[in-house]
Design a protein around this motif. Sequence first.
Motif, short mmCIF file in Angstrom:
data_model
loop_
_atom_site.label_atom_id
_atom_site.label_comp_id
_atom_site.label_asym_id
_atom_site.label_seq_id
_atom_site.Cartn_x
_atom_site.Cartn_y
_atom_site.Cartn_z
N PHE A 75 -13.01 40.09 -66.60
CA PHE A 75 -12.39 40.48 -65.14
C PHE A 75 -11.69 39.15 -64.53
N ASP A 76 -10.67 38.86 -64.69
CA ASP A 76 -10.08 37.74 -63.81
C ASP A 76 -9.77 38.52 -62.42
N LEU A 77 -10.49 37.91 -61.38
CA LEU A 77 -10.26 38.47 -60.18
C LEU A 77 -9.31 37.81 -59.19
N SER A 78 -8.66 36.90 -59.78
CA SER A 78 -7.78 35.94 -59.01
C SER A 78 -6.80 36.71 -58.06
N ARG A 79 -6.28 38.14 -58.63
CA ARG A 79 -5.46 38.67 -57.95
C ARG A 79 -5.94 39.40 -56.72
N MET A 80 -7.23 39.41 -56.61
CA MET A 80 -7.88 40.07 -55.40
C MET A 80 -8.04 39.08 -54.33
N ASP A 81 -7.14 38.59 -53.69
CA ASP A 81 -7.22 37.30 -53.03
C ASP A 81 -6.90 37.61 -51.24
N ALA A 82 -7.42 38.63 -50.90
CA ALA A 82 -7.14 39.12 -49.65
C ALA A 82 -8.47 38.67 -48.53
N ILE A 83 -7.93 38.15 -47.40
CA ILE A 83 -9.07 37.93 -46.43
C ILE A 83 -9.27 39.18 -45.55
N ALA A 84 -10.12 39.70 -45.58
CA ALA A 84 -10.30 41.04 -44.87
C ALA A 84 -10.46 41.04 -43.38
N GLU A 85 -11.58 40.24 -42.96
CA GLU A 85 -12.06 39.96 -41.76
C GLU A 85 -12.46 38.62 -41.36
N LEU A 86 -12.24 38.20 -40.36
CA LEU A 86 -12.71 36.72 -39.87
C LEU A 86 -13.47 37.00 -38.14
N SER A 87 -14.44 36.69 -38.37
CA SER A 87 -15.08 36.57 -36.92
C SER A 87 -15.52 35.25 -36.45
N LEU A 88 -14.60 34.90 -35.62
CA LEU A 88 -14.87 33.44 -34.87
C LEU A 88 -16.17 33.40 -34.11
N GLU A 89 -16.60 34.62 -33.67
CA GLU A 89 -17.74 34.58 -32.72
C GLU A 89 -19.13 34.17 -33.60
N ASP A 90 -19.24 34.75 -34.84
CA ASP A 90 -20.22 34.53 -35.72
C ASP A 90 -20.06 33.85 -37.01
N PHE A 91 -18.91 33.10 -37.06
CA PHE A 91 -18.58 32.12 -38.02
C PHE A 91 -18.62 32.98 -39.32
N SER A 92 -18.14 33.97 -39.61
CA SER A 92 -18.11 34.70 -40.73
C SER A 92 -16.87 35.26 -41.28
N VAL A 93 -16.67 35.44 -42.58
CA VAL A 93 -15.36 35.85 -42.90
C VAL A 93 -15.74 36.72 -44.07
N THR A 94 -14.98 37.92 -44.37
CA THR A 94 -15.03 38.75 -45.57
C THR A 94 -13.91 38.61 -46.30
N VAL A 95 -14.19 38.17 -47.42
CA VAL A 95 -12.99 37.81 -48.39
C VAL A 95 -13.11 38.82 -49.62
N GLU A 96 -12.04 38.91 -50.62
CA GLU A 96 -12.06 39.51 -51.79
C GLU A 96 -12.49 38.13 -52.88
N PRO A 97 -12.99 38.67 -53.90
CA PRO A 97 -13.43 37.52 -54.90
C PRO A 97 -12.38 36.55 -55.33
N GLY A 98 -11.09 36.93 -55.43
CA GLY A 98 -10.10 35.98 -55.74
C GLY A 98 -9.84 34.80 -54.61
N VAL A 99 -10.41 34.85 -53.54
CA VAL A 99 -9.95 33.81 -52.33
C VAL A 99 -10.53 32.54 -52.76
N THR A 100 -9.79 31.32 -52.86
CA THR A 100 -10.14 30.30 -53.13
C THR A 100 -10.52 29.56 -51.82
N ARG A 101 -11.50 28.34 -51.96
CA ARG A 101 -11.73 27.62 -50.69
C ARG A 101 -10.31 27.02 -50.11
#
Length: 125
Positions: A75-101
């Motif tokens: 299962f190559d997950l590289s095409r699942m590369d969306a950044i779903a949610e960014l919370s600057l207040e609590d320094f968290s981000v929710t990403v799909e598995p294909g998001v690179t650093r």
Amino acid sequence: GAPNVSTATAVREQHGHDESMHPCAPPDAVVWPQAVGQVQELAALCHRCRVPMVPFGTGTGLEGGVNAVQGGVCFDLSRMDAIAELSLEDFSVTVEPGVTRKALNKHLRGTGLWFPVGTVGMRGV
């Protein structure tokens, strides 16, 4: 369909090794799901047919975790590369598995935040 599945030798070999010392052990097929529902359907099919599943990110691991020692489907997950949610207040981000650093840091540019190498805790959707 064809653009999302490959049994070509070169593709299978590319997905059958990482940066470790372990010899290449290619999967029987490589799939590129693009949504959570596709991953669920593929996983259910593999489970019903008792076919091993091997996740693949970027192939830079050092443990041989992408080696399909018993064959199976990669299962190559590289095409699942969306950044779903960014919370600057609590320094968290929710990403799909294909998001690179690098892609995440490009998205974070201008916020005062960054995701350094070796950071743990990246949470996927």
